[in-house]
Write a protein that holds these residues in place. Structure first.
Motif, PDB file in Angstrom:
ATOM      1  N   PRO A  14       0.758  -1.058  -0.091  1.00 15.58           N
ATOM      2  CA  PRO A  14      -0.308  -0.381   0.480  1.00 15.58           C
ATOM      3  C   PRO A  14       1.242   1.064   0.185  1.00 15.58           C
ATOM      4  CG  PRO A  14      -0.237  -0.523   2.271  1.00 15.58           C
ATOM      5  CD  PRO A  14       0.878  -1.724   1.145  1.00 15.58           C
ATOM      6  N   ASP A  15       0.562   2.220  -0.627  1.00 13.33           N
ATOM      7  CA  ASP A  15       0.693   3.378   0.018  1.00 13.33           C
ATOM      8  C   ASP A  15      -0.100   4.758   0.948  1.00 13.33           C
ATOM      9  OD1 ASP A  15       2.689   3.484  -1.717  1.00 13.33           O
ATOM     10  OD2 ASP A  15       2.050   4.404  -3.897  1.00 13.33           O
ATOM     11  N   LEU A  16       0.385   5.260   1.419  1.00 14.07           N
ATOM     12  CA  LEU A  16      -0.793   6.228   1.923  1.00 14.07           C
ATOM     13  C   LEU A  16      -0.888   7.754   1.461  1.00 14.07           C
ATOM     14  CD1 LEU A  16      -1.445   6.896   5.199  1.00 14.07           C
ATOM     15  CD2 LEU A  16       0.491   8.209   5.749  1.00 14.07           C
ATOM     16  N   ILE A  17      -2.048   8.159   1.370  1.00 12.06           N
ATOM     17  CA  ILE A  17      -2.451   9.134   0.785  1.00 12.06           C
ATOM     18  C   ILE A  17      -3.032  10.072   1.920  1.00 12.06           C
ATOM     19  CG2 ILE A  17      -3.294  10.469  -1.129  1.00 12.06           C
ATOM     20  CD1 ILE A  17      -3.579   7.868  -2.707  1.00 12.06           C
ATOM     21  N   VAL A  18      -2.465  11.482   2.106  1.00 15.88           N
ATOM     22  CA  VAL A  18      -2.663  12.068   3.276  1.00 15.88           C
ATOM     23  C   VAL A  18      -3.393  13.917   3.482  1.00 15.88           C
ATOM     24  CG1 VAL A  18      -2.114  13.201   5.343  1.00 15.88           C
ATOM     25  CG2 VAL A  18      -0.731  11.429   4.649  1.00 15.88           C
ATOM     26  N   GLY A  19      -4.264  13.881   3.716  1.00 11.03           N
ATOM     27  CA  GLY A  19      -4.828  15.250   3.810  1.00 11.03           C
ATOM     28  C   GLY A  19      -5.370  15.832   5.127  1.00 11.03           C
ATOM     29  N   TRP A  20      -4.732  17.285   4.714  1.00  7.60           N
ATOM     30  CA  TRP A  20      -5.221  18.080   6.246  1.00  7.60           C
ATOM     31  C   TRP A  20      -6.261  19.727   5.079  1.00  7.60           C
ATOM     32  CZ3 TRP A  20      -0.604  15.137   6.907  1.00  7.60           C
ATOM     33  CH2 TRP A  20      -0.715  14.965   8.364  1.00  7.60           C
ATOM     34  N   ALA A 117       1.839   4.030   9.226  1.00 10.33           N
ATOM     35  CA  ALA A 117       2.326   3.691   7.405  1.00 10.33           C
ATOM     36  C   ALA A 117       3.322   2.511   7.663  1.00 10.33           C
ATOM     37  CB  ALA A 117       2.974   5.029   6.832  1.00 10.33           C
ATOM     38  N   GLN A 118       4.253   2.848   8.834  1.00  9.10           N
ATOM     39  CA  GLN A 118       5.428   1.215   8.355  1.00  9.10           C
ATOM     40  C   GLN A 118       3.992   0.518   9.361  1.00  9.10           C
ATOM     41  OE1 GLN A 118       8.278   3.772  11.290  1.00  9.10           O
ATOM     42  NE2 GLN A 118       9.831   3.401   9.825  1.00  9.10           N
ATOM     43  N   LYS A 119       3.731   0.290  10.176  1.00 10.94           N
ATOM     44  CA  LYS A 119       3.073  -0.938  10.778  1.00 10.94           C
ATOM     45  C   LYS A 119       1.953  -1.854   9.380  1.00 10.94           C
ATOM     46  CE  LYS A 119       0.698  -2.590  14.599  1.00 10.94           C
ATOM     47  NZ  LYS A 119       1.746  -2.528  15.642  1.00 10.94           N
ATOM     48  N   LEU A 120       2.159  -0.759   8.493  1.00  7.66           N
ATOM     49  CA  LEU A 120       0.754  -1.946   7.836  1.00  7.66           C
ATOM     50  C   LEU A 120       1.493  -1.612   6.244  1.00  7.66           C
ATOM     51  CD1 LEU A 120      -2.399   1.424   7.836  1.00  7.66           C
ATOM     52  CD2 LEU A 120      -2.326  -0.823   8.799  1.00  7.66           C
ATOM     53  N   GLY A 121       3.040  -1.229   6.288  1.00  6.47           N
ATOM     54  CA  GLY A 121       3.624  -2.216   5.475  1.00  6.47           C
ATOM     55  C   GLY A 121       3.941  -0.045   4.208  1.00  6.47           C
ATOM     56  N   CYS A 122       3.589   0.412   4.147  1.00  3.49           N
ATOM     57  CA  CYS A 122       3.252   1.546   3.319  1.00  3.49           C
ATOM     58  C   CYS A 122       4.957   1.884   2.294  1.00  3.49           C
ATOM     59  CB  CYS A 122       2.787   2.612   4.022  1.00  3.49           C
ATOM     60  SG  CYS A 122       0.861   2.223   4.161  1.00  3.49           S
ATOM     61  N   ARG A 123       4.539   2.106   1.266  1.00  2.00           N
ATOM     62  CA  ARG A 123       5.831   1.770   0.580  1.00  2.00           C
ATOM     63  C   ARG A 123       5.872   3.358   0.031  1.00  2.00           C
ATOM     64  NH1 ARG A 123       4.366   1.394  -4.564  1.00  2.00           N
ATOM     65  NH2 ARG A 123       6.837  -0.015  -4.885  1.00  2.00           N
ATOM     66  N   HIS A 124       5.367   4.207   0.189  1.00  2.00           N
ATOM     67  CA  HIS A 124       5.342   5.736  -0.414  1.00  2.00           C
ATOM     68  C   HIS A 124       3.966   6.775   0.155  1.00  2.00           C
ATOM     69  CE1 HIS A 124       6.478   3.150  -4.158  1.00  2.00           C
ATOM     70  NE2 HIS A 124       7.774   4.472  -4.442  1.00  2.00           N
ATOM     71  N   ILE A 125       4.780   8.156   1.060  1.00  2.00           N
ATOM     72  CA  ILE A 125       3.228   8.702   1.535  1.00  2.00           C
ATOM     73  C   ILE A 125       3.244   9.682   0.749  1.00  2.00           C
ATOM     74  CG2 ILE A 125       3.582  10.359   3.611  1.00  2.00           C
ATOM     75  CD1 ILE A 125       4.697   8.072   4.760  1.00  2.00           C
ATOM     76  N   PHE A 126       2.260  10.081   0.287  1.00  2.00           N
ATOM     77  CA  PHE A 126       1.784  11.292  -0.779  1.00  2.00           C
ATOM     78  C   PHE A 126       0.899  12.481   0.605  1.00  2.00           C
ATOM     79  CE2 PHE A 126       2.167   7.736  -3.726  1.00  2.00           C
ATOM     80  CZ  PHE A 126       2.994   8.740  -4.604  1.00  2.00           C
TER      81      PHE A 126
END
Length: 306
Positions: A14-20, A117-126
């Motif tokens: 997975p990748d993590l996509i973030v919105g604030w 993100a690391q716990k869920l194995g994310c490869r990238h963070i956007f």
């Protein structure tokens, strides 16, 4: 200070996509639209008490039952190619007197997001936000892309195939990414996770206006859709975009004629390329000082002339 996950799903790279929230609500609108379109599942959240004051209370039958805090929640969606994790924060933690996230609380929040993100194995963070640019509100906003690795930047550029390019990114100016959008990918890079920030352009004369700018959110979402080969129905976002552009036009029409004429050059010609008369620093200062006044009830043409 911690987070709570209701489950730890098995995810495929997975990748993590973030919105604030931020200028024009660009990031949070884009990521929340993505969450709703994908019908993502709730995964958990960051405990709010160390970061935020209560923003309300729940009362039933005259009895106060609980305090409400801004939420910082994780969602996930399994997809055919690679899975996605989404994080939506209703508010950025800020020190007293600061507009944007800063200081120790922001750093702790960024690290907690990377922990998950690391716990869920994310490869990238956007992350995603706004790029304040000298564009007209009738433009389709470009997207500024900043990555922590050249290989990731090249991959994004390849997927967008030259679309939604900005004419202003890299024009000899030095910019910074305010708040958690920049801090988070910096923290992620230090912990071995490549990241990128996608910033949709917002007209400089609307940057301080109390308006969302879904045109920029739509551009960011289009880049994400191409990157992940998604087919999204953004009709709700499109309707919001139409309504906001009507409000932006009404706001624009309150400017003095000389300022309107200079801004309108952006819609008629590319100022730099065509050698048109650019907006001066005095003009920019005037707009910055009067944005909030223009939205205050009772402020009219007589006030403006004075």
């Amino acid at each position: 200070m911690s987070y709570r996950l209701v489950e730890i799903p098995e995810l495929n790279e997975p990748d993590l996509i973030v919105g604030w929230p931020g200028i024009g609500s660009v990031g949070i609108l884009a990521v929340d639209t993505l969450r709703r379109q994908l019908e993502a599942d709730y995964a958990g959240e960051i405990e709010p008490e160390p970061f935020f004051y209560p923003n309300g209370v729940v009362i039933k039958n005259g009895v106060l039952e609980e305090l409400n805090f801004p939420t910082s929640r994780f969602y996930y969606k399994r997809l055919p190619q690679r899975d996605l994790v989404m994080f939506i924060g209703e508010e950025q933690p800020a020190e007293t007197g600061s507009t944007y996230a800063s200081g120790g609380k922001a750093f702790m929040m960024a690290n907690l997001v990377v922990d998950v993100a690391q716990k869920l194995g994310c490869r990238h963070i956007f992350t995603s936000g706004a790029a304040v640019s000298a564009i007209h509100h009738n433009y389709t906003p470009g997207v500024w892309v900043v990555a922590t690795e050249k290989t990731l930047l090249a991959e994004i550029e390849l997927k967008r195939s030259g679309s939604y390019l900005s004419e202003h990114q890299g024009k000899g100016t030095q910019a910074n990414i305010t708040g958690l959008n920049g801090l988070l990918i910096g923290v992620a890079a230090r912990r071995g996770i490549p990241g990128a920030c996608l910033m949709g352009e917002v007209p400089d004369y609307l940057a301080r206006a109390p308006l969302p700018y879904p045109s920029a959110s739509r551009s960011v979402l289009e880049i994400l859709s191409r990157f992940y080969d998604l087919q999204l129905n953004c009709s709700d976002l499109e309707e919001m975009r139409r309504q906001t552009l009507e409000m932006a036009e009404q706001f624009f029409n309150q400017f003095p004629d000389e300022i309107k004429a200079k801004i309108s050059q952006r819609a008629q010609t590319r100022v730099e390329a065509e050698g048109g008369e650019a907006i001066t620093e005095d003009d920019k200062q005037w707009m910055a000082e009067h944005i909030e006044d223009l939205f205050r009830p009772g402020w009219n043409n007589d006030d403006r002339a004075a």
